[in-house]
Structure formats: structure tokens, C-alpha cells
Design a protein around this motif. Sequence first.
Motif, PDB file in Angstrom:
ATOM      1  N   LEU A 154       5.744  11.169 -13.028  1.00 41.23           N
ATOM      2  CA  LEU A 154       6.589  11.046 -11.847  1.00 41.23           C
ATOM      3  C   LEU A 154       6.882   9.584 -11.543  1.00 41.23           C
ATOM      4  O   LEU A 154       6.217   8.679 -12.042  1.00 41.23           O
ATOM      5  N   THR A 155       7.864   9.365 -10.696  1.00 46.71           N
ATOM      6  CA  THR A 155       8.175   8.004 -10.275  1.00 46.71           C
ATOM      7  C   THR A 155       7.059   7.436  -9.413  1.00 46.71           C
ATOM      8  O   THR A 155       6.242   8.172  -8.851  1.00 46.71           O
ATOM      9  N   ARG A 156       7.051   6.116  -9.311  1.00 45.10           N
ATOM     10  CA  ARG A 156       6.050   5.443  -8.483  1.00 45.10           C
ATOM     11  C   ARG A 156       6.110   5.937  -7.031  1.00 45.10           C
ATOM     12  O   ARG A 156       5.084   6.201  -6.409  1.00 45.10           O
ATOM     13  N   ALA A 157       7.325   6.061  -6.481  1.00 46.98           N
ATOM     14  CA  ALA A 157       7.452   6.461  -5.082  1.00 46.98           C
ATOM     15  C   ALA A 157       6.884   7.855  -4.848  1.00 46.98           C
ATOM     16  O   ALA A 157       6.193   8.098  -3.846  1.00 46.98           O
ATOM     17  N   SER A 158       7.131   8.788  -5.766  1.00 48.09           N
ATOM     18  CA  SER A 158       6.630  10.154  -5.594  1.00 48.09           C
ATOM     19  C   SER A 158       5.121  10.222  -5.762  1.00 48.09           C
ATOM     20  O   SER A 158       4.426  10.924  -5.010  1.00 48.09           O
ATOM     21  N   LEU A 159       4.585   9.500  -6.744  1.00 50.32           N
ATOM     22  CA  LEU A 159       3.128   9.487  -6.924  1.00 50.32           C
ATOM     23  C   LEU A 159       2.438   8.862  -5.721  1.00 50.32           C
ATOM     24  O   LEU A 159       1.406   9.358  -5.248  1.00 50.32           O
ATOM     25  N   ASP A 160       2.989   7.778  -5.207  1.00 53.11           N
ATOM     26  CA  ASP A 160       2.396   7.124  -4.047  1.00 53.11           C
ATOM     27  C   ASP A 160       2.452   8.050  -2.838  1.00 53.11           C
ATOM     28  O   ASP A 160       1.504   8.135  -2.052  1.00 53.11           O
ATOM     29  N   TRP A 192      -1.197   0.893 -11.026  1.00 47.90           N
ATOM     30  CA  TRP A 192       0.245   0.798 -11.275  1.00 47.90           C
ATOM     31  C   TRP A 192       1.055   1.387 -10.129  1.00 47.90           C
ATOM     32  O   TRP A 192       1.998   0.771  -9.631  1.00 47.90           O
ATOM     33  N   LEU A 193       0.694   2.575  -9.690  1.00 51.16           N
ATOM     34  CA  LEU A 193       1.498   3.225  -8.655  1.00 51.16           C
ATOM     35  C   LEU A 193       1.369   2.524  -7.312  1.00 51.16           C
ATOM     36  O   LEU A 193       2.248   2.644  -6.457  1.00 51.16           O
ATOM     37  N   ARG A 194       0.290   1.746  -7.140  1.00 60.53           N
ATOM     38  CA  ARG A 194       0.074   1.048  -5.871  1.00 60.53           C
ATOM     39  C   ARG A 194       0.568  -0.400  -5.910  1.00 60.53           C
ATOM     40  O   ARG A 194       0.339  -1.157  -4.968  1.00 60.53           O
ATOM     41  N   GLU A 195       1.243  -0.786  -6.957  1.00 62.77           N
ATOM     42  CA  GLU A 195       1.746  -2.160  -7.040  1.00 62.77           C
ATOM     43  C   GLU A 195       2.635  -2.473  -5.836  1.00 62.77           C
ATOM     44  O   GLU A 195       3.565  -1.730  -5.515  1.00 62.77           O
ATOM     45  N   GLY A 196       2.322  -3.563  -5.158  1.00 57.03           N
ATOM     46  CA  GLY A 196       3.094  -3.979  -4.001  1.00 57.03           C
ATOM     47  C   GLY A 196       2.705  -3.312  -2.711  1.00 57.03           C
ATOM     48  O   GLY A 196       3.236  -3.662  -1.641  1.00 57.03           O
ATOM     49  N   ALA A 197       1.786  -2.360  -2.745  1.00 59.36           N
ATOM     50  CA  ALA A 197       1.380  -1.649  -1.530  1.00 59.36           C
ATOM     51  C   ALA A 197       0.209  -2.364  -0.866  1.00 59.36           C
ATOM     52  O   ALA A 197      -0.689  -2.863  -1.546  1.00 59.36           O
ATOM     53  N   PRO A 198       0.167  -2.411   0.460  1.00 57.31           N
ATOM     54  CA  PRO A 198      -0.989  -2.984   1.146  1.00 57.31           C
ATOM     55  C   PRO A 198      -2.242  -2.157   0.862  1.00 57.31           C
ATOM     56  O   PRO A 198      -2.179  -0.927   0.809  1.00 57.31           O
TER      57      PRO A 198
END
Length: 429
Positions: free
Chosen positions: A153-159, A195-201
Motif C-alpha cells: 500500500l501507499t505510505r499514506a494508507s499504511l500510516d 519507511w512509512l513513518r518518514e517525516g512523521a512526528p
Amino acid sequence: MPAQPQRLIGGYDAADTDRWLAEPGKSAARTPFERDRARVVHSSALRRLGAKTQVLGPGTDDFARTRLTHSLEVAQVGRELGKSLGCDPDVVDTACLAHDLGHPPFGHNGEVALAQVAAGIGGFEGNAQTLRLLTRLEPKVFTPDGVGVGLNLTRASLDAATKYPWSAADAPPRADGTPSGKFGVYVDDAPVFAWLREGAPDGVRCIESQVMDLADDISYSVHDVEDAVFSGRVDLRRVAEDEARERIIAQIRDWYAPALSDEVLVTAMDELSALDYWVHRYDGTRRGLAALKDMTSQLIGRFCDSSARATRATYGDGPLIRYDGNLIVPDHVLAEITVLKGVAAAFVMAPREDDPVFRRQRLILTDLVAVLYDRAELALAEIFAEDWSEATDDDIRLRVVIDQVASLTDLSALQWHAQLCGPDAGTEI
């Protein structure tokens, strides 16, 4: 000044639509997020939820919800709430459909059993198992050298599907300081999680995940009560009785431990029971069932509308996506949802914890892990036998066996246990 990321779909940027493994050449007829939703809808893991316990087991009656029907209802609630805030509805829908994929047979009861068995290898948690399934176990996409990456899945959907964005070691405590026991990733799934949390606080959920979580809370608190009333296990007139209220509050303290005073909880009970559509007496007639369903619908609207208004009052009318803001849930909504959870817990779920049937369910899963570990090469399903053959140590092998057991439905767990352990095994309580 660094360049700002290019916005693509409704404000989402290219990083949001990235996949762990690039898939060039896909048709542009669907957005990446529409493709994510379709992959979950067509997954075998979603189908299996139709035979997994929500609160009452599959086949208990023709009305009670399974994990699948619960997930469909969560998706409907979450999609509408997310859309009202400007979230991509397919991102929220995907997260809601996926949120329970990792849960094992027998509901929370099964999760307790597998957590005990897996205590020495990092534990078991349904939400961490969901991430593992989405990114590793569900057969859909493979790297050129044959490594499965799940639905990719895309990063946004996994996150958005990550309800608890931390490991067991990093899990924050509950509001009262006690350990929550909730986490969203196992140690060996850390690379894809990073990877999926890249850029997330750190430790902060995106707003789509917050919407999914609230939709889940709303759905199971309201629908569990509806199922309990329909089945005759709960009479909502009791919410006005002092003895029942004490029992509900005690159960809330024991299971949910919120930072809510008795006064707040009693006020929530008063407000709920004073609603025009509150079903004080359910008589089992068609009109009675219509009134019960109306109460369900009205409560969902009450909670969603209040939260959407509070969020808009804080952030204005613009679209909210990813980390643009947080979902604001008013205190009275949290209190009323908690009361509904307490009603179902006090009168349906808690009384059965020591029931021999539920103790046997935990023993069945424990037995299955033991016998499958001992006879893995012969007894594991082929896809898990392949994982076993590639495992490099005993901890990884045990995790493979737990992956297998967690994938079973209630019925298949019973069938496997009877076949591998004998029809009378698991009856010694």
C-alpha cells in the motif's frame, strides 16, 4: 528555503503516494488510494474476518456482528467523517477496512492467549499483526528476488492504518500511568515501519488514523450495545439504576481506566438515557428493532457531528490531511462512548471471562501453537511452511507459527485443533 513537496491528490504529495516497492506502469484510471482500497477489499485477510469473533461469536445468532461486518461499518463511519474534514475518503476507508485484519480467532480472548505465548519474542498485538499482514504476509506483491511485501500500500494508507505508531518498547502509558500494552509494530517489521513513518512526528498519528480510531470506537461502542440489547443480554433501563451504574463504572475503571471522574461518567449516563431516541425498553418487534437501529444511527451522528464541529472550530474550514491538524473529540463525546463501552463490558464481555468456553478457546490456541511448532514441516499451511524453512532461529520460527494461528478463523481453529490435538483435547480446564 527548501522546496515544498508537490501536492498531487487533494493536497497529498508524491511521498504520500509512494509504495515500499515501486510499481511503474499502473493505469492512471484509478488513484493510488483507490487502488489501495481495492487491494484490501479483495484480500483473503478481509474475507476471513467474516468468520472471526467481534463480541459474540459467528453463528451466535443471525444479527450479531462479525469482525467483517464491524469493519464495513467502521469504514462507512470513518469515510464520511474523514471526507467532512477534507481527508481523502479512500485513505480513511482503507485504514478502516484494514484496522482489524491482524486480529486472531476468538476476538480479544484469542489475542490474550497469543500474547502470552509470544511474550518471549516481543509479544502479540492485533494492530502490530495488521501491519505485518499488510506489509509482509498477505500475498499480492513480491520483490524481484521473491520477498513478499504484502499488499504494498501507499505510505499514506499504511500510516492511516497504524493505530499505535510505536513499538512495544516505546509504548506510552495510559492516562493513569499504567502500561497500555498497545503497540503497532514488531521488532522485525521495524524497517517498513520506519519507511512509512518518514517525516512523521514521533508517536503522533496522522489525522486519517485518528479518524479511523474514532470510527472504530464509535462503531464498536454503539454496535456492541445494539447487539447486546437485541440478544437480551442488556436492558438499557438499567443504566438509570444506581447498582448498575456502579457496576458499569467499576468495569470502566478495570478495563479502560480513563481519566474520567465518576461525576463525568454519571453525567454521561444521564445525558444518554435522556435522549429522545434512547431505547428504554426493547420488545423484539419489528418496530422495536427499527427504534433500536434508529438509536444506533442517531448516536453515530451525534458523536461524529460533535467531533467534526469541534475540529472545524479549531482549524477552520480548509482540508485537513496527514499532519495538518488533530481530530478534536469533545469531552462529553469521549465520556458517552466510554459509558457505552462500559455497558457492553459489564453485562456481556466481563462475565464470560472465566466461562469454561472462553478458557477453552485460549487453551485451543495455546495447544495449536505448541503442536504446530513441533510438527511445522508437516502441519503448517504451505505459505507458512515456506517461511518456516527460511527462518534462521527459534524466535523467528515461533513467530511464523503464531502468524499461522493468527490467520485462522474461529471455525478453522476449532477444526485444526480437533485434527491435530484430538477432539477431546483442550477440555481440561
